[in-house]
Write a protein that holds these residues in place. Structure first.
Motif, mmCIF file in Angstrom:
data_model
loop_
_atom_site.group_PDB
_atom_site.id
_atom_site.type_symbol
_atom_site.label_atom_id
_atom_site.label_comp_id
_atom_site.label_asym_id
_atom_site.label_seq_id
_atom_site.Cartn_x
_atom_site.Cartn_y
_atom_site.Cartn_z
ATOM 1 N N ASP A 15 1.124 -1.091 0.213
ATOM 2 C CA ASP A 15 -0.062 0.043 -0.038
ATOM 3 C C ASP A 15 0.862 1.103 0.011
ATOM 4 O OD1 ASP A 15 0.750 0.315 2.714
ATOM 5 O OD2 ASP A 15 -0.933 -0.644 3.400
ATOM 6 N N ALA A 16 0.551 2.347 -0.048
ATOM 7 C CA ALA A 16 1.491 3.813 -0.020
ATOM 8 C C ALA A 16 2.159 3.786 0.973
ATOM 9 C CB ALA A 16 0.180 4.747 -0.234
ATOM 10 N N VAL A 17 1.964 3.362 2.210
ATOM 11 C CA VAL A 17 2.986 3.483 3.214
ATOM 12 C C VAL A 17 3.680 2.224 3.769
ATOM 13 C CG1 VAL A 17 1.270 5.229 4.407
ATOM 14 C CG2 VAL A 17 0.855 2.781 4.927
ATOM 15 N N THR A 18 3.689 1.404 2.856
ATOM 16 C CA THR A 18 4.494 -0.046 2.776
ATOM 17 C C THR A 18 6.123 0.651 2.801
ATOM 18 O OG1 THR A 18 3.028 -1.460 1.839
ATOM 19 C CG2 THR A 18 5.270 -2.185 1.943
ATOM 20 N N VAL A 19 6.698 0.300 3.664
ATOM 21 C CA VAL A 19 8.233 0.272 3.920
ATOM 22 C C VAL A 19 9.259 -0.395 3.003
ATOM 23 C CG1 VAL A 19 10.217 0.847 5.214
ATOM 24 C CG2 VAL A 19 8.017 1.498 5.910
ATOM 25 N N VAL A 20 10.009 0.165 2.179
ATOM 26 C CA VAL A 20 10.598 -0.700 1.108
ATOM 27 C C VAL A 20 12.340 -0.460 1.609
ATOM 28 C CG1 VAL A 20 11.371 -1.091 -1.378
ATOM 29 C CG2 VAL A 20 8.922 -0.434 -0.669
ATOM 30 N N ILE A 21 12.985 -1.717 1.432
ATOM 31 C CA ILE A 21 14.466 -1.772 2.007
ATOM 32 C C ILE A 21 15.145 -2.338 0.983
ATOM 33 C CG2 ILE A 21 16.351 -2.314 3.573
ATOM 34 C CD1 ILE A 21 13.881 -2.194 5.598
ATOM 35 N N ALA A 22 16.366 -1.935 0.511
ATOM 36 C CA ALA A 22 16.953 -2.637 -0.658
ATOM 37 C C ALA A 22 17.700 -3.699 0.403
ATOM 38 C CB ALA A 22 18.273 -1.710 -1.304
ATOM 39 N N THR A 23 18.075 -4.935 -0.259
ATOM 40 C CA THR A 23 18.567 -5.998 0.195
ATOM 41 C C THR A 23 19.848 -6.496 -0.557
ATOM 42 O OG1 THR A 23 17.114 -7.547 -0.796
ATOM 43 C CG2 THR A 23 16.663 -6.884 1.348
ATOM 44 N N ARG A 24 20.085 -6.101 -1.963
ATOM 45 C CA ARG A 24 20.991 -6.646 -2.629
ATOM 46 C C ARG A 24 21.639 -5.207 -3.322
ATOM 47 N NH1 ARG A 24 18.912 -11.186 -6.688
ATOM 48 N NH2 ARG A 24 18.936 -12.706 -5.268
ATOM 49 N N GLU A 25 23.000 -5.491 -3.542
ATOM 50 C CA GLU A 25 23.774 -4.343 -4.163
ATOM 51 C C GLU A 25 23.747 -4.412 -5.780
ATOM 52 O OE1 GLU A 25 25.187 -1.809 -2.843
ATOM 53 O OE2 GLU A 25 24.400 -2.425 -0.988
ATOM 54 N N GLN A 26 23.482 -5.686 -6.178
ATOM 55 C CA GLN A 26 23.625 -5.975 -7.622
ATOM 56 C C GLN A 26 22.422 -5.421 -8.259
ATOM 57 O OE1 GLN A 26 22.586 -9.787 -8.807
ATOM 58 N NE2 GLN A 26 23.618 -9.692 -10.878
ATOM 59 N N VAL A 27 22.794 -4.552 -9.543
ATOM 60 C CA VAL A 27 21.465 -3.841 -10.205
ATOM 61 C C VAL A 27 21.925 -4.493 -11.725
ATOM 62 C CG1 VAL A 27 21.140 -2.169 -8.805
ATOM 63 C CG2 VAL A 27 22.683 -1.763 -10.528
ATOM 64 N N ALA A 28 22.823 -5.195 -12.024
ATOM 65 C CA ALA A 28 23.024 -5.517 -13.483
ATOM 66 C C ALA A 28 21.718 -6.299 -13.943
ATOM 67 C CB ALA A 28 24.116 -6.441 -13.547
ATOM 68 N N GLY A 29 21.364 -5.928 -15.169
ATOM 69 C CA GLY A 29 20.134 -6.740 -15.735
ATOM 70 C C GLY A 29 18.820 -5.999 -15.584
ATOM 71 N N LEU A 30 18.874 -4.914 -14.555
ATOM 72 C CA LEU A 30 17.583 -4.330 -14.390
ATOM 73 C C LEU A 30 17.484 -3.400 -15.072
ATOM 74 C CD1 LEU A 30 17.706 -4.180 -10.199
ATOM 75 C CD2 LEU A 30 16.793 -5.881 -11.664
ATOM 76 N N SER A 31 15.979 -3.023 -15.484
ATOM 77 C CA SER A 31 15.629 -1.864 -16.098
ATOM 78 C C SER A 31 16.069 -0.502 -15.528
ATOM 79 C CB SER A 31 14.056 -1.849 -16.202
ATOM 80 O OG SER A 31 13.549 -1.397 -15.059
ATOM 81 N N PRO A 32 16.065 0.404 -16.308
ATOM 82 C CA PRO A 32 16.561 1.905 -15.717
ATOM 83 C C PRO A 32 15.581 2.349 -14.596
ATOM 84 C CG PRO A 32 16.539 2.000 -17.986
ATOM 85 C CD PRO A 32 15.881 0.578 -17.842
ATOM 86 N N GLU A 33 14.362 2.080 -14.437
ATOM 87 C CA GLU A 33 13.685 2.419 -13.304
ATOM 88 C C GLU A 33 13.905 1.714 -12.358
ATOM 89 O OE1 GLU A 33 11.787 3.779 -17.105
ATOM 90 O OE2 GLU A 33 12.501 1.765 -16.595
ATOM 91 N N LYS A 34 14.047 0.391 -12.500
ATOM 92 C CA LYS A 34 14.313 -0.552 -11.236
ATOM 93 C C LYS A 34 15.690 -0.256 -10.656
ATOM 94 C CE LYS A 34 11.434 -4.373 -12.693
ATOM 95 N NZ LYS A 34 11.372 -5.741 -13.356
ATOM 96 N N LYS A 35 16.648 0.138 -11.576
ATOM 97 C CA LYS A 35 18.007 0.580 -10.910
ATOM 98 C C LYS A 35 17.712 1.842 -10.113
ATOM 99 C CE LYS A 35 20.761 -1.458 -14.680
ATOM 100 N NZ LYS A 35 21.670 -1.009 -15.663
ATOM 101 N N ARG A 36 17.014 2.874 -10.709
ATOM 102 C CA ARG A 36 16.903 3.905 -9.869
ATOM 103 C C ARG A 36 16.182 3.765 -8.639
ATOM 104 N NH1 ARG A 36 18.037 8.191 -7.584
ATOM 105 N NH2 ARG A 36 16.539 9.991 -7.520
ATOM 106 N N LEU A 37 15.207 2.975 -8.639
ATOM 107 C CA LEU A 37 14.670 2.418 -7.507
ATOM 108 C C LEU A 37 15.419 1.833 -6.383
ATOM 109 C CD1 LEU A 37 10.968 0.775 -7.526
ATOM 110 C CD2 LEU A 37 12.734 0.189 -5.880
ATOM 111 N N MET A 38 16.375 0.892 -7.019
ATOM 112 C CA MET A 38 17.222 0.339 -6.238
ATOM 113 C C MET A 38 18.319 1.552 -5.370
ATOM 114 S SD MET A 38 16.827 -2.997 -5.658
ATOM 115 C CE MET A 38 18.367 -3.496 -4.957
ATOM 116 N N GLU A 39 18.535 2.281 -6.336
ATOM 117 C CA GLU A 39 19.534 3.418 -5.584
ATOM 118 C C GLU A 39 18.855 4.399 -4.608
ATOM 119 O OE1 GLU A 39 20.439 6.107 -9.106
ATOM 120 O OE2 GLU A 39 21.437 4.406 -10.049
ATOM 121 N N LEU A 40 17.462 4.392 -4.745
ATOM 122 C CA LEU A 40 16.771 5.355 -3.812
ATOM 123 C C LEU A 40 16.727 4.578 -2.420
ATOM 124 C CD1 LEU A 40 13.580 6.288 -6.068
ATOM 125 C CD2 LEU A 40 15.560 7.868 -4.889
#
Length: 117
Positions: free
Chosen positions: A29-54
């Protein structure tokens, strides 16, 4: 706004999600908290890479991520669902329910505010 620009705005979310309108998981939902668990972003779309950076900068809510990416929340949820499935991110409920507030304390605060006005 020109016709071409308007069409690009309509097509972009469809392209970003690979044509999917709904996330494979309906746990966001809009307030679900998201945390990155991996450093690897190879093979991800530009939007997913940006999301991981955030998300590497700290926990963010789905609404905050959508705002940073300038994408609708529904599109952001599809991207997040893909990243949960691949193990790139973890999600948590925003805040657990707490006990009712102390009504006397709230009344005292309200009385104090009224006295100052």
């Amino acid at each position: 706004m020109s016709g071409e620009r308007r069409l690009r705005g309509l097509v972009r979310p469809y392209v970003v999600t690979g044509g999917r309108a709904h996330a494979s998981r309906n746990t966001f939902d809009a307030v679900t908290v998201v945390i990155a668990t991996r450093e690897q972003v190879a093979g991800l779309s530009p939007e997913k890479k940006r999301l991981m950076e955030l998300c590497r900068g700290g926990a963010l809510s789905v609404a905050e991520i959508a705002a940073h990416l300038s994408l609708p929340i529904s599109v952001t949820k599809v991207l997040l669902s893909d990243l949960v499935d691949s193990g790139h991110i973890a999600t948590h409920a925003a805040v657990s329910h707490t006990a009712r507030p102390d009504m006397k304390l709230l009344k005292d605060v309200l009385d104090g505010l009224r006295a100052r006005l």
